[in-house]
Design an enzyme around this catalytic site. Structure first.
Site, PDB file in Angstrom:
ATOM      1  N   GLN A   1       0.838  -1.199   0.000  1.00  0.00           N
ATOM      2  CA  GLN A   1       0.000   0.000   0.000  1.00  0.00           C
ATOM      3  C   GLN A   1       0.871   1.247   0.000  1.00  0.00           C
ATOM      4  O   GLN A   1       1.165   1.805   1.045  1.00  0.00           O
ATOM      5  CB  GLN A   1      -0.912  -0.035   1.237  1.00  0.00           C
ATOM      6  N   PHE A   2       1.294   1.687  -1.182  1.00  0.00           N
ATOM      7  CA  PHE A   2       2.217   2.814  -1.256  1.00  0.00           C
ATOM      8  C   PHE A   2       1.600   4.105  -0.743  1.00  0.00           C
ATOM      9  O   PHE A   2       2.317   5.019  -0.339  1.00  0.00           O
ATOM     10  CB  PHE A   2       2.748   2.996  -2.684  1.00  0.00           C
ATOM     11  N   THR A   3       0.284   4.224  -0.730  1.00  0.00           N
ATOM     12  CA  THR A   3      -0.328   5.478  -0.287  1.00  0.00           C
ATOM     13  C   THR A   3      -0.106   5.739   1.202  1.00  0.00           C
ATOM     14  O   THR A   3      -0.290   6.868   1.655  1.00  0.00           O
ATOM     15  CB  THR A   3      -1.838   5.512  -0.598  1.00  0.00           C
TER      16      THR A   3
END
Length: 134
Positions: A64-66
């Site tokens: 989950q790069f966010t």
């Protein structure tokens, strides 16, 4: 990727994993150790005192790069502190490798995929863990 289920667990932990620029394999390994050892499940008297291993639960690791978004100013998140996709994928893979060495039931989402993740949150608990080696 066409809408089919990729992974699921029953009782356990859903770990959304973000990788920042400068993170290393040591942070990935330490994070896996912390997630699996964190005492967040209730014991016989209802106190959060048991780890994932102690309750025999599973781990669902979702890249989950966010999570690394900088939201301190402006009206749009900045992802400049995030690792490059290649670094992020490699360190997410290291996290999963370390987790699988310690836990028999580890499932994963797909790196870089547009996923729809469902969660039944058993209790009002959500934690943000960060790991620095050492």
């Amino acid at each position: 990727m066409g809408g089919e289920p990729v992974a699921s667990i029953d009782k356990g932990i859903l770990a959304l994993v973000g990788v920042e620029r400068g993170d290393t394999e040591a942070e990935a390994a330490r994070l896996a150790e912390r997630v699996l050892g964190y005492r967040i499940f209730p014991d016989g008297v209802g106190k959060m005192n048991l780890s994932l291993a102690e309750v025999g639960g599973g781990l669902l690791a979702v890249p989950q790069f966010t999570l690394v978004a900088d939201t301190r100013k402006g009206s749009r998140p900045s992802f400049s502190s995030g690792a490059s996709p290649a670094e992020g994928e490699a360190l997410f893979g290291k996290f999963v490798e370390e987790a699988r060495a310690r836990c028999p039931r580890v499932a994963t989402g797909r790196f870089g995929a547009d996923m729809q993740v469902s969660l039944v949150n058993d209790g009002p608990v959500t934690f943000w863990l960060q790991a620095k080696p050492g």
